[in-house]
Design an enzyme around this catalytic site. Sequence first.
Site, short mmCIF file in Angstrom:
data_model
loop_
_atom_site.label_atom_id
_atom_site.label_comp_id
_atom_site.label_asym_id
_atom_site.label_seq_id
_atom_site.Cartn_x
_atom_site.Cartn_y
_atom_site.Cartn_z
N LYS A 114 0.84 -1.21 0.00
CA LYS A 114 0.00 0.00 0.00
C LYS A 114 0.87 1.25 0.00
O LYS A 114 0.66 2.18 -0.76
CB LYS A 114 -0.87 -0.02 1.27
CG LYS A 114 -1.75 1.20 1.43
CD LYS A 114 -2.46 1.23 2.77
CE LYS A 114 -3.03 -0.11 3.14
NZ LYS A 114 -4.09 -0.02 4.15
N LYS A 126 3.43 -2.08 11.22
CA LYS A 126 2.11 -2.03 11.88
C LYS A 126 2.31 -2.42 13.34
O LYS A 126 3.26 -3.12 13.68
CB LYS A 126 1.15 -3.02 11.21
CG LYS A 126 -0.30 -2.77 11.50
CD LYS A 126 -0.89 -1.68 10.62
CE LYS A 126 -2.28 -1.29 11.08
NZ LYS A 126 -2.94 -0.36 10.16
N GLY A 165 -2.64 6.13 13.60
CA GLY A 165 -3.81 5.49 14.19
C GLY A 165 -4.33 4.33 13.36
O GLY A 165 -3.86 4.07 12.25
N ASP A 166 -5.28 3.62 13.91
CA ASP A 166 -6.02 2.56 13.21
C ASP A 166 -7.24 2.31 14.11
O ASP A 166 -7.62 3.19 14.91
CB ASP A 166 -5.14 1.30 13.04
CG ASP A 166 -5.77 0.26 12.11
OD1 ASP A 166 -5.74 0.45 10.89
OD2 ASP A 166 -6.33 -0.74 12.61
N THR A 209 -8.55 8.93 4.67
CA THR A 209 -8.79 7.55 4.22
C THR A 209 -10.17 7.44 3.56
O THR A 209 -10.31 6.87 2.48
CB THR A 209 -8.65 6.56 5.39
OG1 THR A 209 -7.42 6.82 6.05
CG2 THR A 209 -8.65 5.12 4.89
N ASN A 241 -13.58 6.32 11.91
CA ASN A 241 -12.91 7.36 11.12
C ASN A 241 -13.08 7.16 9.61
O ASN A 241 -13.47 8.09 8.89
CB ASN A 241 -11.42 7.38 11.51
CG ASN A 241 -10.63 8.32 10.63
OD1 ASN A 241 -9.97 7.90 9.68
ND2 ASN A 241 -10.72 9.60 10.91
N SER A 378 -0.61 10.85 5.67
CA SER A 378 0.36 10.79 6.77
C SER A 378 1.75 11.14 6.25
O SER A 378 2.53 11.83 6.92
CB SER A 378 0.40 9.38 7.38
OG SER A 378 -0.62 9.23 8.33
#
Length: 446
Positions: A114, A126, A165-166, A209, A241, A378
């Site tokens: 990605k 991650k 974030g996630d 996103t 989000n 980001s």
Amino acid sequence: MNQYASRVLETLQKKYPDQKEFLQAATEILDSLSLLLDKHPEYENVALIERFVEPERIIMFRVSWVDDNGKVQVNNGYRVQYNSAIGPYKGGLRFHPSVNLSIIKFLGLEQILKNSLTGLPIGGGKGGSDFDPKGKSDAEIMRFCQAFMGELWRHIGPDTDVPAGDIGVGAREIGYLFGYYKKMVNAHLGTLTGRGLSYGGSLARKEATGFGLVYFVEEMLKCAAKDSFKGKTVVVSGSGNVAIYANQKATELGAKVVAMSDSNGYIYDKNGIDLKVIKQIKEVERKRIKEYLNYVPTAEYHEGCKGIWTVKCDVALPCATQNEIDLESAKALVANGVKAVGEGANMPSTIEAATYFQQNGILFAPAKAANAGGVATSALEMAQASQRIFWSFEEVDAKLHNIMVNIFHNVENAATKYGVPGNYIVGANLAGFEKVADAMMAYGIV
Ligand code: NDP
């Protein structure tokens, strides 16, 4: 599958039999890479794929913190620094009780490709924890974030590894994490993204996103079907989000979003969901989605989140979590006439579901391409932080739009180049991999 790819997959299956999500992501990627491996026998000589599928480094740690009752709680913390061939490790942190090494590795592996697709210099990583933020007080969230960062800070840095974030890590958590990081290193560095605007964040990161997903799907509809979001009925799963800002942009482009969900159930509003209400419930009050009925009594609430895929729609945007669309849900969507599916969440469709969509001629935008707008922005936040400047919302949004349109065309071109036109899963994997492979080959064996 090419024999080399197949041997690598078999080894992974033997080594990590319990890592279900990781093996699922690896299977999809290795299957796509087969087309390229046939043309590059030199990759096998240097074990390129064996190195690509193994993280450069895995950091696992204990997170001990004290809850509001004075009881000591212990969670697991993870950071998988997967691949730094084209830039510093970059990828979010997930706080959710389901988090384990398999989930973090699947997310990290996807993240490499990605990030490469964005065209920006970022490697893949991650992290996260099995901590459950639901039902915790603000003070508990803060103490947990501080305990988590109390270990993570020594492994990250603006040129090494830049988390974001996630699921379960939004503006509040990034604030606590960054505040503690800054204290530990005694410097104000751009080491986390998704920061608040008052301390180095970028305008349009919050929206990126969801907006990016809709920009990608709009381009796909335009180029592959001479169509657009205008007048379409849309279903968006999740209400976090990604989901909120996907809904906002799809609505701005003339679509009507009729259903959204959380992990308890989904709402259906035939008049189009009132996003102000969703933002109030989810971003301000942090309550369950069924509260929507208190504001809009004519809407319906259904227990269980899976039923959302039985709602008739033209475009489905899964924006909640992995494997939320299985074969049965894919069949329901196709039977109800869905024209396009755009993945906002990471790997929301099982392999069987994604294959079913493609076999039935549905335009299918895979996550690693369609949801790359968050990490791309980001990277724009990192660029602004390095230069000590801020761009306007319009400037960032225009760059994001441009990046998503470019990703679509790179993916489409790669699919055509490798003889599978319209197969954006293969296109995304190959377009993302080519650059990473070139860099790894240049480095020799490291
Ligand atoms: P949030 O935590 O903001 O929202 C997640 C949403 O999904 C919530 O509505 C949540 O419901 C729901 N959800 C979470 N777990 C489950 C589950 N097991 N079953 C059903 N629903 C669930 O996360 P984000 O919006 O940031 O992330 C959503 C997805 O998008 C994830 O897959 C993430 O990896 C991906 N993504 C996020 C990016 C970002 O910039 N934030 C970038 C790229 C991808 P509830 O509140 O009930 O838990």
